[in-house]
Structure formats: C-alpha cells, structure tokens
Scaffold this motif. Structure first.
Motif, PDB file in Angstrom:
ATOM      1  N   GLY A 168       5.841   1.164  -4.411  1.00 39.60           N
ATOM      2  CA  GLY A 168       6.644   1.856  -5.406  1.00 39.60           C
ATOM      3  C   GLY A 168       7.280   0.875  -6.379  1.00 39.60           C
ATOM      4  N   LEU A 169       7.379   1.295  -7.627  1.00 40.07           N
ATOM      5  CA  LEU A 169       8.023   0.510  -8.675  1.00 40.07           C
ATOM      6  C   LEU A 169       9.117   1.359  -9.303  1.00 40.07           C
ATOM      7  CD1 LEU A 169       4.796  -0.839 -10.439  1.00 40.07           C
ATOM      8  CD2 LEU A 169       6.090  -1.941  -8.605  1.00 40.07           C
ATOM      9  N   TRP A 170      10.267   0.767  -9.521  1.00 43.05           N
ATOM     10  CA  TRP A 170      11.434   1.528  -9.992  1.00 43.05           C
ATOM     11  C   TRP A 170      12.121   0.708 -11.074  1.00 43.05           C
ATOM     12  CZ3 TRP A 170      16.765   1.861 -10.333  1.00 43.05           C
ATOM     13  CH2 TRP A 170      17.345   3.132 -10.256  1.00 43.05           C
ATOM     14  N   LEU A 171      11.954   1.141 -12.321  1.00 44.98           N
ATOM     15  CA  LEU A 171      12.543   0.450 -13.462  1.00 44.98           C
ATOM     16  C   LEU A 171      13.832   1.138 -13.880  1.00 44.98           C
ATOM     17  CD1 LEU A 171      12.321  -1.708 -15.757  1.00 44.98           C
ATOM     18  CD2 LEU A 171      11.141   0.066 -17.092  1.00 44.98           C
ATOM     19  N   PHE A 229      13.970  -4.341 -12.250  1.00 48.26           N
ATOM     20  CA  PHE A 229      12.790  -3.700 -11.653  1.00 48.26           C
ATOM     21  C   PHE A 229      12.861  -3.852 -10.141  1.00 48.26           C
ATOM     22  CE2 PHE A 229       7.884  -3.612 -11.748  1.00 48.26           C
ATOM     23  CZ  PHE A 229       7.836  -2.273 -12.142  1.00 48.26           C
ATOM     24  N   VAL A 230      12.700  -2.757  -9.410  1.00 47.92           N
ATOM     25  CA  VAL A 230      12.724  -2.801  -7.955  1.00 47.92           C
ATOM     26  C   VAL A 230      11.314  -2.532  -7.434  1.00 47.92           C
ATOM     27  CG1 VAL A 230      13.808  -1.943  -5.846  1.00 47.92           C
ATOM     28  CG2 VAL A 230      15.090  -1.906  -8.005  1.00 47.92           C
ATOM     29  N   ARG A 249      21.792   8.292 -14.723  1.00 45.59           N
ATOM     30  CA  ARG A 249      21.147   7.115 -14.161  1.00 45.59           C
ATOM     31  C   ARG A 249      19.641   7.245 -14.356  1.00 45.59           C
ATOM     32  NH1 ARG A 249      18.882   7.024  -8.621  1.00 45.59           N
ATOM     33  NH2 ARG A 249      17.284   7.702 -10.095  1.00 45.59           N
ATOM     34  N   HIS A 250      19.185   7.016 -15.577  1.00 48.32           N
ATOM     35  CA  HIS A 250      17.767   7.174 -15.885  1.00 48.32           C
ATOM     36  C   HIS A 250      16.962   6.029 -15.277  1.00 48.32           C
ATOM     37  CE1 HIS A 250      18.270   9.928 -19.676  1.00 48.32           C
ATOM     38  NE2 HIS A 250      19.089  10.273 -18.688  1.00 48.32           N
ATOM     39  N   ALA A 251      15.747   6.371 -14.805  1.00 44.17           N
ATOM     40  CA  ALA A 251      14.849   5.371 -14.236  1.00 44.17           C
ATOM     41  C   ALA A 251      13.411   5.840 -14.400  1.00 44.17           C
ATOM     42  CB  ALA A 251      15.151   5.130 -12.764  1.00 44.17           C
ATOM     43  N   LEU A 252      12.495   4.888 -14.462  1.00 45.46           N
ATOM     44  CA  LEU A 252      11.071   5.188 -14.457  1.00 45.46           C
ATOM     45  C   LEU A 252      10.497   4.723 -13.128  1.00 45.46           C
ATOM     46  CD1 LEU A 252       8.514   6.147 -16.037  1.00 45.46           C
ATOM     47  CD2 LEU A 252       8.159   3.738 -16.620  1.00 45.46           C
ATOM     48  N   SER A 253       9.803   5.628 -12.443  1.00 46.83           N
ATOM     49  CA  SER A 253       9.212   5.305 -11.149  1.00 46.83           C
ATOM     50  C   SER A 253       7.694   5.412 -11.235  1.00 46.83           C
ATOM     51  CB  SER A 253       9.749   6.269 -10.078  1.00 46.83           C
ATOM     52  OG  SER A 253       9.092   6.066  -8.852  1.00 46.83           O
ATOM     53  N   LEU A 254       7.009   4.386 -10.745  1.00 37.26           N
ATOM     54  CA  LEU A 254       5.551   4.390 -10.638  1.00 37.26           C
ATOM     55  C   LEU A 254       5.185   4.145  -9.181  1.00 37.26           C
ATOM     56  CD1 LEU A 254       4.614   1.950 -13.580  1.00 37.26           C
ATOM     57  CD2 LEU A 254       4.868   4.430 -13.709  1.00 37.26           C
ATOM     58  N   HIS A 255       4.105   4.785  -8.741  1.00 36.49           N
ATOM     59  CA  HIS A 255       3.568   4.498  -7.412  1.00 36.49           C
ATOM     60  C   HIS A 255       2.105   4.087  -7.570  1.00 36.49           C
ATOM     61  CE1 HIS A 255       7.123   6.881  -6.219  1.00 36.49           C
ATOM     62  NE2 HIS A 255       7.126   6.022  -5.215  1.00 36.49           N
ATOM     63  N   VAL A 256       1.783   2.966  -6.951  1.00 35.00           N
ATOM     64  CA  VAL A 256       0.470   2.346  -7.128  1.00 35.00           C
ATOM     65  C   VAL A 256      -0.210   2.195  -5.774  1.00 35.00           C
ATOM     66  CG1 VAL A 256      -0.713   0.248  -7.901  1.00 35.00           C
ATOM     67  CG2 VAL A 256       1.256   1.120  -9.190  1.00 35.00           C
TER      68      VAL A 256
END
Length: 282
Positions: A168-171, A229-230, A249-256
C-alpha cells in the motif's frame, strides 16, 4: 540525485522490521496542489446520480453493484454520517464524500501521472517487484467532523495474490495528525502473517473468519506532513480513527501487486475485465 523512491539499505531494513516506511517530502507542494485541484474539479462535476455509502464497519457497499463496478471506474462514495434522517445531505457534497475510487490512476491524467511516475516505479524496483501494477487507487477525504473510522485491517485481506505481493502507498495531501485522523499501525505486525481474507463467490462477498481483536496500546500514530509518503506492507495491521476535528485530512492511496510470478485470486472483490497496465516490466 536518485528518484525519491529509490530506497537505501537502512530504509529497506526499517521497512522489513516494521512493515511501514515514511518517506518525507516525496511529492512537491505543486504536485500536491495539482491533485487536490483536480479532485475539486471532479467533485464539482459529479451530479450525485450514482453513488454509494462506504463503511469499514458494516461493509454495506459489498451488496452494491456500483461498488464492484468501481474497480475500473472513477466512482464516488459518501460518508456514513453524510445524510440526515430525511435522506438528504447534511452539508455540501464536497464535505460529504468519503472517497473517490478505484481507477483514478487509469482514467484521470493528473493521478495517472503520479501513479506512473519515476519516483513510484523506483520504489518498487527497490522492493524487488518484476511487473508491478496499481490494482486500485483512492482519493480519501476524511471529512471534518464526519470522516469515518477505518477499522484495523491488512491490505492483503482484500487484494490477495499467490504468493502475497500487495504493497500500500499513502500520500498525504494535507497534514495528517492524531487530531484529524492520521494512520496508526502496529510495528512488526506484518511478521505474524495474514489473518483473514475477504472472498467474493456465489454466496456474495464475505470474510472467511472473524477479525482478530487487537490491543490498541500496540498501535503507534504515523503523523505526517503534506507531501509525505507512507509505504505499507500488505500484512501490516493499520487503522485510522474518526475525524472529529474541523480540519479535513485528504490523502491519495494506491495499492500495487506484482503481476510477475504472482497470481491474482479469482475470488478477490476486484475482478477486472482487462489486465492492469504495469508500471514497468523487468
């Protein structure tokens, strides 16, 4: 200088030991502003005709065809507490949406630019991925006053491959603090393995077992600044609380996941009609 995602030996060691890694100033203020501005445009253009409520408590969306189709679309999901007893929104739509997902990275050029950036690709090269692909993307609002709780979970529960490969990626697109609902994680919990799966089959979508009970004293807050970035191991137990503050608390989450040597499960909730585009092939 190497790309921001090129991990050092110390960073890789920390990630292996703890199951998460914070990369400070991963994205510039200009990149963050571009994504926030673009999402404002998408929300402004959304007429509310098709929507769903998203909850990690009762998982009501799992009975909703709109949710399943979102795997390959840009779809809008409202907060649980967005509506009054009369069924109408309590506040403007821009303060009522829980998240927008799950294919922003495919259909919107601003979010695709970030997802397919050299910085993100170099991160997965550092982690040893051969054919990484973003399997879902989400813009999460964590609205002031009503931003919903995300209960303790592991990402591999929902995005299962054999062998396991989800990261997971959390910007952070705004500062994330204890007050407005930052991430919390149990360091090292990824070493205990996957505890349960969510399965989609002829009986609907359901979990194969009850959620474990976690000791809240084991969680540590991951407070970060906008642009940080987490990186989250697929087996790391993490959560976030309700946002009862007046600040979003806005964030963009990607899962790869890795599409090379790893098989996407046929009973995951995401069942695509086309294969995802890889970030690179090595």
């Amino acid at each position: 200088m190497p790309p921001a995602g090129s991990l050092t030996a110390d960073q890789l060691s920390f990630f292996d030991a703890n199951g998460y890694l914070v990369l400070e100033s991963f994205s510039s203020a200009e990149e963050v502003r571009a994504m926030r501005d673009r999402m404002s445009e998408l929300v402004e253009g959304y007429d509310g005709a098709n929507s769903s409520v998203f909850s990690t408590k009762d998982h009501r969306q799992l009975k909703d065809d709109y949710f399943f189709k979102s795997a390959e679309n840009i779809s809008f999901f409202f907060e649980e507490k967005a509506f009054g007893d009369d069924g109408c929104l309590r506040q403007p739509k821009e303060l009522s949406i829980n998240k927008v997902g799950h294919a922003l990275h495919e259909h919107d050029p601003v979010f695709k630019k970030f997802a397919f950036s050299e910085n993100v690709s170099s991160l997965f090269s550092s982690l040893g991925y051969k054919r990484p692909a973003v399997i879902q993307s989400m813009y999460i609002f964590k609205q002031p006053g009503i931003g919903g709780e995300v209960v303790p979970h592991q990402d591999n529960t929902f995005l299962y491959t054999e062998p396991l490969s989800c990261t997971g990626l959390w910007l952070a697109l705004q500062d994330a603090t204890i007050t407005n609902g930052c991430l919390w994680a149990i360091p090292g919990s990824h070493k205990n393995g996957l505890q349960r799966r969510m399965i989609r089959d002829e009986n609907g979508t359901h979990f194969d077992r009850a959620s474990p009970l976690y000791d809240q004293k084991e969680f540590v807050p991951l407070e970060v600044k906008s642009g940080d970035f987490v990186v989250i191991h697929g087996d790391l137990v993490h959560q976030s609380f309700e946002n009862n503050s007046p600040v979003s608390r806005h964030a963009l989450s990607l899962h790869v996941v890795d599409m090379e040597g790893c098989k996407w499960s046929k009973d995951n909730w995401i069942q695509r009609t086309t294969a995802p585009e890889p970030l690179y092939v090595s």
